[in-house]
Scaffold this motif. Structure first.
Motif, PDB file in Angstrom:
ATOM      1  N   ILE A 100       0.863  -1.284  -0.036  1.00 14.37           N
ATOM      2  CA  ILE A 100       0.195   0.022  -0.043  1.00 14.37           C
ATOM      3  C   ILE A 100       1.033   1.192  -0.115  1.00 14.37           C
ATOM      4  N   GLY A 101       0.365   2.363  -0.504  1.00 23.20           N
ATOM      5  CA  GLY A 101       0.826   3.690  -0.215  1.00 23.20           C
ATOM      6  C   GLY A 101       0.020   4.698  -0.289  1.00 23.20           C
ATOM      7  N   ILE A 134      -0.279  -7.513   3.897  1.00 25.76           N
ATOM      8  CA  ILE A 134      -0.184  -6.017   3.259  1.00 25.76           C
ATOM      9  C   ILE A 134       1.003  -5.420   3.592  1.00 25.76           C
ATOM     10  N   ALA A 135       1.806  -4.979   2.915  1.00 26.16           N
ATOM     11  CA  ALA A 135       3.049  -4.388   3.109  1.00 26.16           C
ATOM     12  C   ALA A 135       3.188  -2.942   2.885  1.00 26.16           C
ATOM     13  N   ALA A 136       3.952  -2.277   3.630  1.00 26.31           N
ATOM     14  CA  ALA A 136       4.164  -0.796   3.474  1.00 26.31           C
ATOM     15  C   ALA A 136       5.630  -0.624   3.677  1.00 26.31           C
ATOM     16  N   LEU A 152      -2.312   0.746  13.004  1.00 23.78           N
ATOM     17  CA  LEU A 152      -3.153  -0.078  12.270  1.00 23.78           C
ATOM     18  C   LEU A 152      -2.848  -1.663  12.587  1.00 23.78           C
ATOM     19  N   GLY A 153      -1.769  -1.797  13.249  1.00 24.72           N
ATOM     20  CA  GLY A 153      -1.528  -3.210  13.567  1.00 24.72           C
ATOM     21  C   GLY A 153      -0.435  -3.801  12.870  1.00 24.72           C
ATOM     22  N   PHE A 154       0.193  -2.822  11.896  1.00 24.04           N
ATOM     23  CA  PHE A 154       1.463  -3.300  11.152  1.00 24.04           C
ATOM     24  C   PHE A 154       2.680  -3.748  12.139  1.00 24.04           C
ATOM     25  N   SER A 178       4.649  -4.897   7.845  1.00 16.67           N
ATOM     26  CA  SER A 178       3.480  -5.542   7.321  1.00 16.67           C
ATOM     27  C   SER A 178       2.324  -6.028   8.393  1.00 16.67           C
ATOM     28  N   PHE A 179       1.240  -6.359   7.642  1.00 17.70           N
ATOM     29  CA  PHE A 179       0.044  -6.448   8.332  1.00 17.70           C
ATOM     30  C   PHE A 179      -0.478  -7.978   7.778  1.00 17.70           C
ATOM     31  N   ILE A 180      -0.761  -8.864   8.719  1.00 15.82           N
ATOM     32  CA  ILE A 180      -1.246 -10.327   8.505  1.00 15.82           C
ATOM     33  C   ILE A 180      -2.561 -10.363   8.848  1.00 15.82           C
TER      34      ILE A 180
END
Length: 182
Positions: A100-101, A134-136, A152-154, A178-180
């Motif tokens: 995401i960005g 989801i990676a940032a 947000l839990g990353f 990352s968010f899993i």
């Protein structure tokens, strides 16, 4: 006005409408990607003028292939004014992952709006695209972005990824968060 296929995923949050980019969004997006201070941690240089940003708006308006990437204009629900952008990209459906960005006009910072927008996109990706990861990728000096994804839990996974982004003639080394999804 850009023709909008019925399948474009509009996302509504409490205060925002995440929608397809339209020509009217030029000035709003330019306040983001034309601001060298806001894009200093991005993987490209600031747009030099509104014409460059208009080109981006046209490109982003066409980004509707959910198999790869989708970009949303972040618009205030009440006025439909564009105040930023959030997207996913580098999607790998088989591995159920994507990146995401996001960016938000400076005068809208500090109100929790980007968290609201990113949370809406995360929910869409998990529920509609069956995304697991989801990676940032975030520059290590971008404290506000690191705080946002952490809220947000990353979780921090590693980095810096040495010379991962080329911006002009220099390289940047982002960190991976990352968010899993459960």
């Amino acid at each position: 006005m850009t023709e909008q296929p019925e399948n474009f995923p509009t996302i509504l949050t409490q205060r925002l409408r995440l929608r397809r980019f339209e020509p009217k969004d030029d000035a709003g997006l330019h306040a983001c990607i034309g601001d060298a201070n806001l894009v200093r941690y991005w993987d490209f240089s600031a747009c030099r003028n509104i014409q460059e940003t208009r080109s981006w708006v046209r490109i982003l308006a066409k980004t509707v292939n959910p198999d790869d990437a989708v970009a949303w204009a972040v618009a205030v629900k009440e006025t439909d004014d564009c105040i930023g952008m959030v997207n996913y990209h580098h999607r790998e459906a088989r591995s159920r992952r994507l990146e995401i960005g996001y960016i938000l006009r400076a005068e809208w910072h500090g109100r929790g709006l980007m968290g609201e927008a990113v949370q809406g996109v995360m929910s869409h990706c998990i529920r509609k695209l069956n995304t697991h990861r989801i990676a940032a990728l975030i520059h290590p000096e971008n404290g506000p972005s690191i705080r946002l994804v952490t809220r947000l839990g990353f979780t921090f996974e590693g980095g810096p990824l040495r010379d991962y982004w080329r911006v002009g003639e220099t390289y940047m080394s982002p960190m991976v968060y990352s968010f899993i999804a459960n």
